[in-house]
Scaffold this active site. Structure first.
Site, PDB file in Angstrom:
ATOM      1  N   ASP A  83       1.623  -3.665  -1.072  1.00 55.31           N
ATOM      2  CA  ASP A  83       1.038  -3.257   0.207  1.00 55.31           C
ATOM      3  C   ASP A  83      -0.485  -3.148   0.041  1.00 55.31           C
ATOM      4  O   ASP A  83      -0.969  -2.621  -0.971  1.00 55.31           O
ATOM      5  CB  ASP A  83       1.648  -1.893   0.586  1.00 55.31           C
ATOM      6  CG  ASP A  83       1.352  -1.470   2.008  1.00 55.31           C
ATOM      7  OD1 ASP A  83       1.066  -2.355   2.845  1.00 55.31           O
ATOM      8  OD2 ASP A  83       1.434  -0.254   2.287  1.00 55.31           O
ATOM      9  N   GLU A 142      -3.997  -9.300   7.247  1.00 53.13           N
ATOM     10  CA  GLU A 142      -4.245  -8.263   8.271  1.00 53.13           C
ATOM     11  C   GLU A 142      -5.398  -8.659   9.167  1.00 53.13           C
ATOM     12  O   GLU A 142      -6.442  -9.100   8.695  1.00 53.13           O
ATOM     13  CB  GLU A 142      -4.561  -6.916   7.610  1.00 53.13           C
ATOM     14  CG  GLU A 142      -4.933  -5.842   8.652  1.00 53.13           C
ATOM     15  CD  GLU A 142      -5.014  -4.439   8.082  1.00 53.13           C
ATOM     16  OE1 GLU A 142      -4.160  -4.091   7.244  1.00 53.13           O
ATOM     17  OE2 GLU A 142      -5.933  -3.691   8.493  1.00 53.13           O
ATOM     18  N   HIS A 186      -2.764   5.010   9.303  1.00 58.24           N
ATOM     19  CA  HIS A 186      -1.958   5.420   8.146  1.00 58.24           C
ATOM     20  C   HIS A 186      -2.044   6.933   7.958  1.00 58.24           C
ATOM     21  O   HIS A 186      -3.034   7.549   8.338  1.00 58.24           O
ATOM     22  CB  HIS A 186      -2.489   4.753   6.872  1.00 58.24           C
ATOM     23  CG  HIS A 186      -2.291   3.270   6.851  1.00 58.24           C
ATOM     24  ND1 HIS A 186      -3.328   2.374   6.819  1.00 58.24           N
ATOM     25  CD2 HIS A 186      -1.167   2.518   6.864  1.00 58.24           C
ATOM     26  CE1 HIS A 186      -2.846   1.139   6.791  1.00 58.24           C
ATOM     27  NE2 HIS A 186      -1.536   1.195   6.822  1.00 58.24           N
ATOM     28  N   SER A 223       4.869   5.566  10.854  1.00 60.79           N
ATOM     29  CA  SER A 223       5.603   6.824  10.693  1.00 60.79           C
ATOM     30  C   SER A 223       5.589   7.619  11.995  1.00 60.79           C
ATOM     31  O   SER A 223       4.626   7.568  12.759  1.00 60.79           O
ATOM     32  CB  SER A 223       5.006   7.659   9.549  1.00 60.79           C
ATOM     33  OG  SER A 223       5.467   7.173   8.313  1.00 60.79           O
ATOM     34  N   ASN A 263       6.126  -0.954   8.806  1.00 63.24           N
ATOM     35  CA  ASN A 263       5.674  -0.232   7.610  1.00 63.24           C
ATOM     36  C   ASN A 263       5.714   1.265   7.840  1.00 63.24           C
ATOM     37  O   ASN A 263       5.087   1.766   8.778  1.00 63.24           O
ATOM     38  CB  ASN A 263       4.213  -0.594   7.320  1.00 63.24           C
ATOM     39  CG  ASN A 263       4.064  -1.869   6.552  1.00 63.24           C
ATOM     40  OD1 ASN A 263       4.919  -2.738   6.619  1.00 63.24           O
ATOM     41  ND2 ASN A 263       2.978  -1.990   5.821  1.00 63.24           N
TER      42      ASN A 263
HETATM   43  P1  13P Z   1       2.444   5.446   7.588  1.00 66.35           P
HETATM   44  O1  13P Z   1       1.215   6.036   6.953  1.00 66.35           O
HETATM   45  O2  13P Z   1       2.482   5.670   9.056  1.00 66.35           O
HETATM   46  O3  13P Z   1       3.670   5.875   6.925  1.00 66.35           O
HETATM   47  O4  13P Z   1       2.338   3.861   7.428  1.00 66.35           O
HETATM   48  C1  13P Z   1       2.439   3.271   6.162  1.00 66.35           C
HETATM   49  C2  13P Z   1       1.856   1.915   6.160  1.00 66.35           C
HETATM   50  O5  13P Z   1       1.558   1.334   7.165  1.00 66.35           O
HETATM   51  C3  13P Z   1       1.648   1.303   4.833  1.00 66.35           C
HETATM   52  O6  13P Z   1       1.004   0.080   4.909  1.00 66.35           O
END
Ligand code: 13P
Length: 335
Positions: A83, A142, A186, A223, A263
């Site tokens: 990632d 991205e 994030h 999230s 994600n």
């Molecule tokens: P979150 O921080 O919302 O969990 O997203 C994780 C993410 O997008 C990692 O690339």
């Protein structure tokens, strides 16, 4: 079965009309938690990790353990994905470790961490695509920038993805999957109120998906930041401020609009932390970390299994053809 590429997984998800959660892991028992959830729900799965963002002192040790853990789940199709690879050498390290997919995040300059020009992003991404595709490894790029905040106060600027640029970006780089910035951030601090269309631009996914029907779109920062988990964490010594994430129904809807990779890491961490803090508080005489770590693992397994059902990936593990992807026998030279 086990290791497959991101492209293979996302092609299958698109054809089947479901989404795949990409779950961030920072410790080997978190890898176990995600794979146990996949086993429980019979789901194909994406395990992803960020270089330098783990409990381990060395990426190479953690990454090697991830690859060995995958071998313990032979019945599940598993993508191991880097990632937010910041540069080509980091992506090459992950490929050398055996990852079947990498993200090159060319949206930020790897040295200054300022927003990179479109041209610089294309150049960095195309170079990784050429290298990775030569080894059968998938690549995510991205476009636009996803927000981030360490503590709710200092925020990284969000630049929404532009549909015209998205078309050019895919044509000029050849990426398999594209992370599109649609207003998410994030981390544990996202929206200051339940998000509406002025904050969470689901319409952009729709517009970009119509222009790029064969490209897999990725939603980062997905999230939900469940209030019940925050309450448990805060009842046991935490101090997470109130914040709203991406609602579950919006994530499920995104898979109907063209998103195939969702994600999320922070929700898993919150589930882990809530279970761990509860266990630590309940047994103050214990000095052995195994019990609280195991509680965290179980809490995370439950949350990830729930999400796999919501995203629609549950039940699809048995549908996959064997993958031609093989880990490289030796690490390619870093360049
Ligand atoms: P979150 O921080 O919302 O969990 O997203 C994780 C993410 O997008 C990692 O690339």
């Amino acid at each position: 079965m086990a290791l497959i590429t991101l492209k293979q997984a996302l092609d299958h998800a698109k054809a089947g009309g479901y989404g795949l959660g990409a779950f961030n892991v920072t410790d080997i028992t978190q890898v176990e938690a995600v794979l146990d959830a996949a086993r429980r729900t019979k789901s194909p799965v994406i395990v992803q990790t960020i270089a330098g963002a783990s409990a381990f002192g060395a990426d190479e040790l953690f990454w090697d353990l991830i690859m060995r853990t995958v071998d313990h789940y032979p019945e599940i199709p598993i993508v191991v994905h880097l990632d937010h690879g910041p540069d080509a050498p980091t992506c090459r390290r992950a490929i050398g470790a055996g990852f079947s997919s990498v993200m090159i995040d060319g949206s930020l300059d790897p040295v200054t961490h300022q927003i990179a020009s479109f041209e610089a992003n294309v150049e960095a991404t195309a170079a990784v695509v050429e290298y990775a595709h030569g080894l059968g490894v998938s690549v995510e790029g991205e476009l636009g920038t996803i927000g981030a905040s360490e503590d709710g106060s200092n925020r990284r600027e969000i630049v929404l993805a532009d549909p015209d640029q998205a078309v050019r970006f895919v044509a000029e780089t050849g990426v398999d999957a594209l992370a599109v910035a649609i207003g998410t951030s994030h981390g544990a601090y996202k929206f200051t109120r339940p998000p509406d269309g002025s904050m969470l631009h689901m319409d952009l996914i729709d517009q970009i998906a119509r222009r790029l029907p064969t490209t897999h779109l990725v939603m980062h920062g997905s999230s939900s930041l469940p209030a019940d988990l925050r309450a448990i964490i805060n009842a046991h010594g935490g101090a997470l401020p109130e914040s709203w994430g991406v609602p579950e129904d919006e994530k499920a809807r995104s898979t109907k609009l063209g998103v195939t990779k969702i994600n999320q890491g922070m929700d898993s961490h919150m589930a882990w932390m809530a279970a761990m803090r509860t266990t630590l508080d309940a047994d103050r005489l214990s000095a052995d970390p195994a019990g609280s770590i195991a509680a965290g693992r179980r809490g995370m397994t439950d949350l990830v299994a729930e999400r796999m059902a919501i995203f629609g990936q549950a039940g699809h593990a048995g549908d996959y053809e064997p993958s031609p992807f093989r880990r490289p026998a030796a690490m390619p030279l870093l360049g």
